[in-house]
Design a protein around this motif. Structure first.
Motif, PDB file in Angstrom:
ATOM      1  N   VAL A  91     -29.062  -5.115 -44.322  1.00  0.00           N
ATOM      2  CA  VAL A  91     -30.034  -5.780 -43.463  1.00  0.00           C
ATOM      3  C   VAL A  91     -29.268  -6.685 -42.506  1.00  0.00           C
ATOM      4  O   VAL A  91     -28.352  -7.401 -42.914  1.00  0.00           O
ATOM      5  N   VAL A  92     -29.642  -6.620 -41.233  1.00  0.00           N
ATOM      6  CA  VAL A  92     -28.961  -7.387 -40.194  1.00  0.00           C
ATOM      7  C   VAL A  92     -29.923  -8.448 -39.650  1.00  0.00           C
ATOM      8  O   VAL A  92     -31.060  -8.135 -39.285  1.00  0.00           O
ATOM      9  N   PHE A  93     -29.423  -9.689 -39.619  1.00  0.00           N
ATOM     10  CA  PHE A  93     -30.179 -10.822 -39.092  1.00  0.00           C
ATOM     11  C   PHE A  93     -29.393 -11.442 -37.945  1.00  0.00           C
ATOM     12  O   PHE A  93     -28.151 -11.373 -37.926  1.00  0.00           O
ATOM     13  N   ASP A  94     -30.069 -12.089 -37.015  1.00  0.00           N
ATOM     14  CA  ASP A  94     -29.344 -12.829 -35.988  1.00  0.00           C
ATOM     15  C   ASP A  94     -28.838 -14.137 -36.603  1.00  0.00           C
ATOM     16  O   ASP A  94     -29.161 -14.451 -37.758  1.00  0.00           O
ATOM     17  N   PRO A  95     -28.032 -14.920 -35.875  1.00  0.00           N
ATOM     18  CA  PRO A  95     -27.464 -16.145 -36.455  1.00  0.00           C
ATOM     19  C   PRO A  95     -28.487 -17.181 -36.907  1.00  0.00           C
ATOM     20  O   PRO A  95     -28.159 -18.062 -37.701  1.00  0.00           O
ATOM     21  N   THR A  96     -29.725 -17.083 -36.414  1.00  0.00           N
ATOM     22  CA  THR A  96     -30.746 -18.043 -36.830  1.00  0.00           C
ATOM     23  C   THR A  96     -31.659 -17.485 -37.915  1.00  0.00           C
ATOM     24  O   THR A  96     -32.672 -18.096 -38.256  1.00  0.00           O
ATOM     25  N   GLY A  97     -31.314 -16.304 -38.472  1.00  0.00           N
ATOM     26  CA  GLY A  97     -32.044 -15.748 -39.598  1.00  0.00           C
ATOM     27  C   GLY A  97     -33.180 -14.815 -39.253  1.00  0.00           C
ATOM     28  O   GLY A  97     -33.931 -14.412 -40.137  1.00  0.00           O
ATOM     29  N   ASN A  98     -33.320 -14.447 -37.979  1.00  0.00           N
ATOM     30  CA  ASN A  98     -34.362 -13.496 -37.597  1.00  0.00           C
ATOM     31  C   ASN A  98     -33.913 -12.076 -37.902  1.00  0.00           C
ATOM     32  O   ASN A  98     -32.786 -11.691 -37.574  1.00  0.00           O
ATOM     33  N   TYR A  99     -34.801 -11.297 -38.500  1.00  0.00           N
ATOM     34  CA  TYR A  99     -34.523  -9.898 -38.837  1.00  0.00           C
ATOM     35  C   TYR A  99     -34.284  -9.097 -37.560  1.00  0.00           C
ATOM     36  O   TYR A  99     -35.053  -9.187 -36.610  1.00  0.00           O
ATOM     37  N   LEU A 100     -33.205  -8.306 -37.549  1.00  0.00           N
ATOM     38  CA  LEU A 100     -32.915  -7.420 -36.424  1.00  0.00           C
ATOM     39  C   LEU A 100     -33.142  -5.960 -36.767  1.00  0.00           C
ATOM     40  O   LEU A 100     -33.802  -5.233 -36.030  1.00  0.00           O
ATOM     41  N   LYS A 101     -32.555  -5.513 -37.895  1.00  0.00           N
ATOM     42  CA  LYS A 101     -32.675  -4.100 -38.269  1.00  0.00           C
ATOM     43  C   LYS A 101     -32.131  -3.899 -39.669  1.00  0.00           C
ATOM     44  O   LYS A 101     -31.503  -4.787 -40.249  1.00  0.00           O
TER      45      LYS A 101
END
Length: 181
Positions: A91-101
């Motif tokens: 699971v990939v998140f942006d640096p602020t913890g938002n789900y990306l993919k």
């Protein structure tokens, strides 16, 4: 010897399995296996007297909810890649913890560690199939390597700047190196 130690403030970190620091050296992400969450802490203080101040938690609810994550790493822009072991995915998140993919594939069944190269290719150790699953920068699975290398329980991975892959094979008590061809 240690440079210093400090208690983390906030968050729970019940069963810390992994940690990664962003390229600026300002944030450390820690992984909690038992609570299925990632915690972000602001790094402060000095090398001799560091401080870690809780910022936020992610991965424990909503899209991208984790189930017994085992390890994590960061890519160049600071996105957080987490081995979501019980869901057989990254699971990939942006640096602020938002789900990306999420990265999934037929060759991925029990991810234990993840590394991302400078081109954005993702390498994942899978200790069920005992190989390394590779995803391109777009997130498509491109295959598996190491299936004939005698690995039994690969659970750690690192990449060098030349493109070589280093795999910690827990049960065989060895590091296996795959040289870039």
């Amino acid at each position: 010897s240690a440079f210093g130690s400090a208690q983390f403030t906030g968050g729970t970190n019940c069963a810390a399995e992994g940690a990664a620091v962003n390229s600026a050296g300002t944030t450390v992400y820690t992984l909690d296996f038992e609570n299925s969450a990632v915690y972000a802490y602001l790094i402060g203080g000095t090398a001799a007297n560091p401080t870690f101040t809780y910022q936020f938690t992610f991965g424990n609810s909503g899209t991208g909810t984790l189930a017994q994550p085992y390890n994590l790493c960061l890519d160049g822009p600071g996105n957080v890649y987490v081995t979501d072991t019980n869901h057989d995915r990254i699971v990939v998140f942006d640096p602020t913890g938002n789900y990306l993919k999420a990265l999934t594939g037929d060759d991925l069944m029990n991810p234990t560690d993840v590394a991302v190269d400078a081109s954005g290719n993702v390498f994942v150790t899978d200790d069920l199939f005992a190989w390394i699953v590779v995803f391109n920068a777009s997130g498509a699975e491109t295959g598996a390597i190491g299936w004939n290398a005698g690995l039994t329980e690969p659970d750690a991975i690192a990449l060098d700047s030349s493109g070589n892959i280093y795999v910690g094979d827990y049960s065989n008590h060895q590091i296996v190196v795959f040289r870039k061809q």
